[in-house]
Design a protein around this motif. Structure first.
Motif, PDB file in Angstrom:
ATOM      1  N   ARG A 148     169.413 147.522 -19.716  1.00 30.32           N
ATOM      2  CA  ARG A 148     168.225 147.625 -18.743  1.00 30.32           C
ATOM      3  C   ARG A 148     167.114 148.625 -19.529  1.00 30.32           C
ATOM      4  NH1 ARG A 148     171.491 147.153 -14.905  1.00 30.32           N
ATOM      5  NH2 ARG A 148     172.073 149.617 -14.200  1.00 30.32           N
ATOM      6  N   ARG A 149     167.530 149.622 -19.787  1.00 30.43           N
ATOM      7  CA  ARG A 149     166.730 150.527 -20.649  1.00 30.43           C
ATOM      8  C   ARG A 149     166.230 149.508 -21.766  1.00 30.43           C
ATOM      9  NH1 ARG A 149     168.168 155.599 -23.906  1.00 30.43           N
ATOM     10  NH2 ARG A 149     166.558 155.384 -24.923  1.00 30.43           N
ATOM     11  N   LEU A 150     166.614 149.370 -23.023  1.00 27.05           N
ATOM     12  CA  LEU A 150     165.873 148.319 -23.815  1.00 27.05           C
ATOM     13  C   LEU A 150     165.093 147.472 -23.335  1.00 27.05           C
ATOM     14  CD1 LEU A 150     166.313 147.787 -26.595  1.00 27.05           C
ATOM     15  CD2 LEU A 150     168.325 146.260 -26.265  1.00 27.05           C
ATOM     16  N   ALA A 151     165.094 146.773 -22.108  1.00 27.78           N
ATOM     17  CA  ALA A 151     164.110 145.680 -22.066  1.00 27.78           C
ATOM     18  C   ALA A 151     162.869 146.298 -21.807  1.00 27.78           C
ATOM     19  CB  ALA A 151     165.120 144.286 -20.499  1.00 27.78           C
ATOM     20  N   GLU A 152     163.098 147.466 -21.140  1.00 27.12           N
ATOM     21  CA  GLU A 152     161.795 148.343 -20.402  1.00 27.12           C
ATOM     22  C   GLU A 152     161.542 148.891 -21.677  1.00 27.12           C
ATOM     23  OE1 GLU A 152     163.443 151.183 -17.122  1.00 27.12           O
ATOM     24  OE2 GLU A 152     161.673 152.704 -18.616  1.00 27.12           O
ATOM     25  N   GLY A 153     162.154 149.815 -22.285  1.00 30.35           N
ATOM     26  CA  GLY A 153     161.672 149.792 -23.612  1.00 30.35           C
ATOM     27  C   GLY A 153     160.711 149.219 -24.960  1.00 30.35           C
ATOM     28  N   LEU A 154     161.559 147.680 -24.713  1.00 33.65           N
ATOM     29  CA  LEU A 154     160.977 147.230 -25.938  1.00 33.65           C
ATOM     30  C   LEU A 154     159.145 146.400 -25.179  1.00 33.65           C
ATOM     31  CD1 LEU A 154     163.548 144.768 -27.080  1.00 33.65           C
ATOM     32  CD2 LEU A 154     162.694 146.759 -28.326  1.00 33.65           C
ATOM     33  N   SER A 155     159.761 145.947 -23.792  1.00 34.24           N
ATOM     34  CA  SER A 155     158.586 146.001 -22.939  1.00 34.24           C
ATOM     35  C   SER A 155     157.154 146.850 -22.829  1.00 34.24           C
ATOM     36  CB  SER A 155     158.411 145.545 -21.914  1.00 34.24           C
ATOM     37  OG  SER A 155     159.563 145.417 -21.163  1.00 34.24           O
ATOM     38  N   SER A 156     156.981 147.464 -23.551  1.00 37.82           N
ATOM     39  CA  SER A 156     155.675 148.220 -24.195  1.00 37.82           C
ATOM     40  C   SER A 156     155.504 148.403 -25.657  1.00 37.82           C
ATOM     41  CB  SER A 156     155.983 149.405 -23.957  1.00 37.82           C
ATOM     42  OG  SER A 156     156.796 150.152 -24.437  1.00 37.82           O
ATOM     43  N   VAL A 157     156.503 147.459 -26.580  1.00 39.74           N
ATOM     44  CA  VAL A 157     156.050 146.640 -27.723  1.00 39.74           C
ATOM     45  C   VAL A 157     154.867 146.166 -27.553  1.00 39.74           C
ATOM     46  CG1 VAL A 157     156.897 146.661 -30.099  1.00 39.74           C
ATOM     47  CG2 VAL A 157     158.641 148.171 -28.557  1.00 39.74           C
ATOM     48  N   LYS A 158     154.065 146.608 -28.929  1.00 43.53           N
ATOM     49  CA  LYS A 158     152.978 145.203 -28.692  1.00 43.53           C
ATOM     50  C   LYS A 158     153.464 143.965 -29.647  1.00 43.53           C
ATOM     51  CE  LYS A 158     148.179 145.322 -30.817  1.00 43.53           C
ATOM     52  NZ  LYS A 158     147.736 145.877 -31.328  1.00 43.53           N
ATOM     53  N   GLY A 159     153.476 143.047 -29.612  1.00 36.55           N
ATOM     54  CA  GLY A 159     153.729 141.646 -29.875  1.00 36.55           C
ATOM     55  C   GLY A 159     154.859 141.345 -29.655  1.00 36.55           C
ATOM     56  N   LEU A 160     155.616 142.523 -29.023  1.00 39.59           N
ATOM     57  CA  LEU A 160     157.103 141.370 -28.161  1.00 39.59           C
ATOM     58  C   LEU A 160     156.564 141.023 -26.498  1.00 39.59           C
ATOM     59  CD1 LEU A 160     159.907 144.090 -28.692  1.00 39.59           C
ATOM     60  CD2 LEU A 160     159.464 141.404 -30.113  1.00 39.59           C
ATOM     61  N   VAL A 161     157.209 140.044 -26.189  1.00 43.57           N
ATOM     62  CA  VAL A 161     157.399 139.262 -24.909  1.00 43.57           C
ATOM     63  C   VAL A 161     158.594 139.419 -24.449  1.00 43.57           C
ATOM     64  CG1 VAL A 161     157.209 137.780 -23.291  1.00 43.57           C
ATOM     65  CG2 VAL A 161     155.991 138.128 -25.268  1.00 43.57           C
ATOM     66  N   VAL A 162     159.552 140.874 -23.492  1.00 46.97           N
ATOM     67  CA  VAL A 162     160.377 140.123 -23.091  1.00 46.97           C
ATOM     68  C   VAL A 162     160.785 139.321 -22.122  1.00 46.97           C
ATOM     69  CG1 VAL A 162     162.472 141.919 -21.450  1.00 46.97           C
ATOM     70  CG2 VAL A 162     160.672 142.846 -23.403  1.00 46.97           C
ATOM     71  N   GLU A 163     161.908 138.226 -22.040  1.00 51.29           N
ATOM     72  CA  GLU A 163     161.802 137.103 -21.530  1.00 51.29           C
ATOM     73  C   GLU A 163     162.595 137.511 -20.149  1.00 51.29           C
ATOM     74  OE1 GLU A 163     163.161 134.296 -24.036  1.00 51.29           O
ATOM     75  OE2 GLU A 163     161.425 133.982 -25.030  1.00 51.29           O
ATOM     76  N   ASN A 164     163.640 138.638 -19.897  1.00 51.72           N
ATOM     77  CA  ASN A 164     163.923 139.081 -18.984  1.00 51.72           C
ATOM     78  C   ASN A 164     164.117 140.302 -18.757  1.00 51.72           C
ATOM     79  OD1 ASN A 164     166.165 139.421 -21.362  1.00 51.72           O
ATOM     80  ND2 ASN A 164     167.833 139.113 -19.463  1.00 51.72           N
ATOM     81  N   PRO A 165     162.691 140.720 -18.258  1.00 52.53           N
ATOM     82  CA  PRO A 165     162.663 142.894 -17.883  1.00 52.53           C
ATOM     83  C   PRO A 165     163.171 143.018 -17.276  1.00 52.53           C
ATOM     84  CG  PRO A 165     160.968 141.332 -17.246  1.00 52.53           C
ATOM     85  CD  PRO A 165     161.559 140.421 -18.132  1.00 52.53           C
ATOM     86  N   GLN A 166     164.379 142.736 -16.751  1.00 61.23           N
ATOM     87  CA  GLN A 166     165.234 143.179 -15.898  1.00 61.23           C
ATOM     88  C   GLN A 166     166.111 142.686 -15.807  1.00 61.23           C
ATOM     89  OE1 GLN A 166     162.879 142.939 -12.566  1.00 61.23           O
ATOM     90  NE2 GLN A 166     162.641 145.119 -12.345  1.00 61.23           N
ATOM     91  N   PRO A 167     167.499 143.148 -17.462  1.00 60.03           N
ATOM     92  CA  PRO A 167     168.711 142.091 -17.367  1.00 60.03           C
ATOM     93  C   PRO A 167     169.865 142.093 -16.520  1.00 60.03           C
ATOM     94  CG  PRO A 167     168.101 143.790 -19.039  1.00 60.03           C
ATOM     95  CD  PRO A 167     166.861 143.598 -18.475  1.00 60.03           C
ATOM     96  N   ALA A 168     170.366 140.898 -15.828  1.00 61.47           N
ATOM     97  CA  ALA A 168     171.686 141.384 -14.629  1.00 61.47           C
ATOM     98  C   ALA A 168     172.451 141.699 -15.955  1.00 61.47           C
ATOM     99  CB  ALA A 168     171.790 139.414 -14.104  1.00 61.47           C
ATOM    100  N   THR A 169     173.055 141.381 -17.039  1.00 61.15           N
ATOM    101  CA  THR A 169     173.814 142.287 -17.747  1.00 61.15           C
ATOM    102  C   THR A 169     173.754 143.319 -19.016  1.00 61.15           C
ATOM    103  OG1 THR A 169     174.560 139.639 -17.927  1.00 61.15           O
ATOM    104  CG2 THR A 169     175.317 140.662 -16.169  1.00 61.15           C
ATOM    105  N   ASN A 170     173.902 142.083 -19.561  1.00 64.51           N
ATOM    106  CA  ASN A 170     174.153 142.721 -21.137  1.00 64.51           C
ATOM    107  C   ASN A 170     173.683 142.169 -21.992  1.00 64.51           C
ATOM    108  OD1 ASN A 170     176.805 140.885 -21.537  1.00 64.51           O
ATOM    109  ND2 ASN A 170     177.390 142.612 -23.087  1.00 64.51           N
ATOM    110  N   MET A 171     172.619 141.334 -21.665  1.00 64.82           N
ATOM    111  CA  MET A 171     171.651 140.277 -23.028  1.00 64.82           C
ATOM    112  C   MET A 171     170.043 140.508 -22.029  1.00 64.82           C
ATOM    113  SD  MET A 171     173.884 136.859 -22.853  1.00 64.82           S
ATOM    114  CE  MET A 171     175.955 137.326 -23.934  1.00 64.82           C
ATOM    115  N   VAL A 172     169.278 140.776 -23.674  1.00 62.66           N
ATOM    116  CA  VAL A 172     168.202 141.034 -23.713  1.00 62.66           C
ATOM    117  C   VAL A 172     167.772 139.213 -24.313  1.00 62.66           C
ATOM    118  CG1 VAL A 172     166.321 142.245 -23.832  1.00 62.66           C
ATOM    119  CG2 VAL A 172     168.089 143.738 -23.021  1.00 62.66           C
TER     120      VAL A 172
END
Ligand code: PLP
Length: 347
Positions: free
Chosen positions: A264-288
């Motif tokens: 979840r932290r990784l998804a959150e952090g990557l969401s604010s990286v310009k040029g990246l789209v996080v497909e599952n911004p709130q991952p249910a388990t261990n995959m982003v």
């Protein structure tokens, strides 16, 4: 020179923990093909108990576990219903067709990993000599290609009930069933109560070096044991491996919540990286799952190469997408480094 890679390609890359190595070194062993390896026997009993089934069978891989289950449930020309994004359909080298002559009926996986009951209803064949015989439904939980999503106990039950009504068998590819259970705050048993068989992996987030366990009724496992032998999966002093599996089941399940938190932290952090789209911004388990935005010039393999120079191994699933998996050997600092590295390499 980088000596500590942050390896986010998969949770299969996890090495055994020091406690596992200790247990392996001290494992009591015997010839398991003769049923005489006490450590394998203990692992199989423990696994069966965790799944609420009568018996378990230690197999070298999840792929062999699923294949063994399919070949035990189905004969040649029988049909199994699988999702189009399922591991069994996509990533098991067509083993069920190649070795078992089992015909797949492929249904669309919904974004939440499920197969619609309505679609299942239409997929079941009538008794007609033109058709293969529908025999088996396979569900995957967590669902890997759908983003590591979890299928709920209610859904699992609904499909189990449906299968029973239609006289079909239900197999659960629970490679990461404990991730699902921990994420939902339920026991694995609650997810597979209505399944005739279930496979789960010891060698992913649970960190054991090798192995999966197939569980089911005593009668089913007795037949599966012969199939495993046919597939060349009868192992001798396998207690060395099973010892790590016992540690995995006893010590490594609850901590999967940490991997989920880091994802979840990784998804959150990557969401604010310009040029990246996080497909599952709130991952249910261990995959982003992340995608490169249209403005990014590089493709995913190029980005992966540049990340690797910064000490990060990633898995690109197509020319614009990555799957990043957290696990025992990825800590909080690694998450921060990964977020910074993505920000650094994207152009
Ligand atoms: C990893 C995995 C398997 C089995 O993989 P092996 O590498 O053969 O152990 C099966 N199903 C799913 C969903 C998986 O992710």
């Amino acid at each position: 020179m980088i000596n500590h890679f942050i390896d986010l390609r998969s949770d299969t890359v996890t090495h055994p923990t020091p406690e596992m190595r200790q247990a392996m070194a001290q494992a009591e062993v015997g010839d398991d093909v003769m049923g005489e390896d006490p450590t394998v026997n203990r692992l199989e009993e423990l696994a069966a108990e965790k799944m609420g089934k009568e018996a378990g069978l230690f197999v070298p891989s999840g792929t062999m576990g699923n294949l063994t289950a399919i070949l035990t449930h189905c004969g040649r020309g029988d049909e199994m219903i699988v999702g189009h994004l399922s591991h069994t359909y996509l990533f098991e080298a067509g083993g069920s067709a190649a070795l078992g002559g089992v015909h797949p009926f492929v249904l669309q996986n919904q974004p939440d990993g499920t197969l619609r009951l309505e679609d299942l209803r239409h997929a079941v064949r009538e008794d007609d000599p033109h058709y293969p015989t529908t025999r088996l439904i396979i569900l995957e939980n967590t669902h890997n290609r759908c983003g590591g999503v979890v299928l709920t106990p209610e859904y699992m039950r609904a499909v189990g009930t449906f299968a029973r009504e239609k006289g079909l068998k239900l197999h659960v590819d629970g490679a990461r069933i404990f991730n699902a259970a921990v994420a939902l705050g339920v026991l694995a048993v609650d997810l597979v109560r209505d399944a005739d068989s279930v496979t789960f992996c010891l060698s992913k987030g649970l960190c054991a070096p090798v192995g999966s366990v197939l569980c089911g009724s005593r009668e089913f496992i007795a037949r599966a044991r012969r199939i495993r032998k046919q597939l060349g999966g009868g192992m001798r002093q396998a207690g060395i491996l099973a010892a790590a599996g016992i540690v995995a089941l006893e010590k490594m399940v609850e901590r999967l919540a940490e991997d989920h938190r880091r994802a979840r932290r990784l998804a959150e952090g990557l969401s604010s990286v310009k040029g990246l789209v996080v497909e599952n911004p709130q991952p249910a388990t261990n995959m982003v799952y992340v995608r490169l935005g249209d403005m990014v010039q590089q493709d995913a393999p190029q980005v992966a190469e540049e990340l690797e120079k910064l000490g990060i191994k990633s898995h690109w699933v197509d020319s614009r997408r990555f799957r990043l998996v957290t696990h025992y050997w990825v800590n909080d600092e690694d998450i921060s480094r990964t977020i910074h590295a993505f920000a650094q390499v994207l152009r």
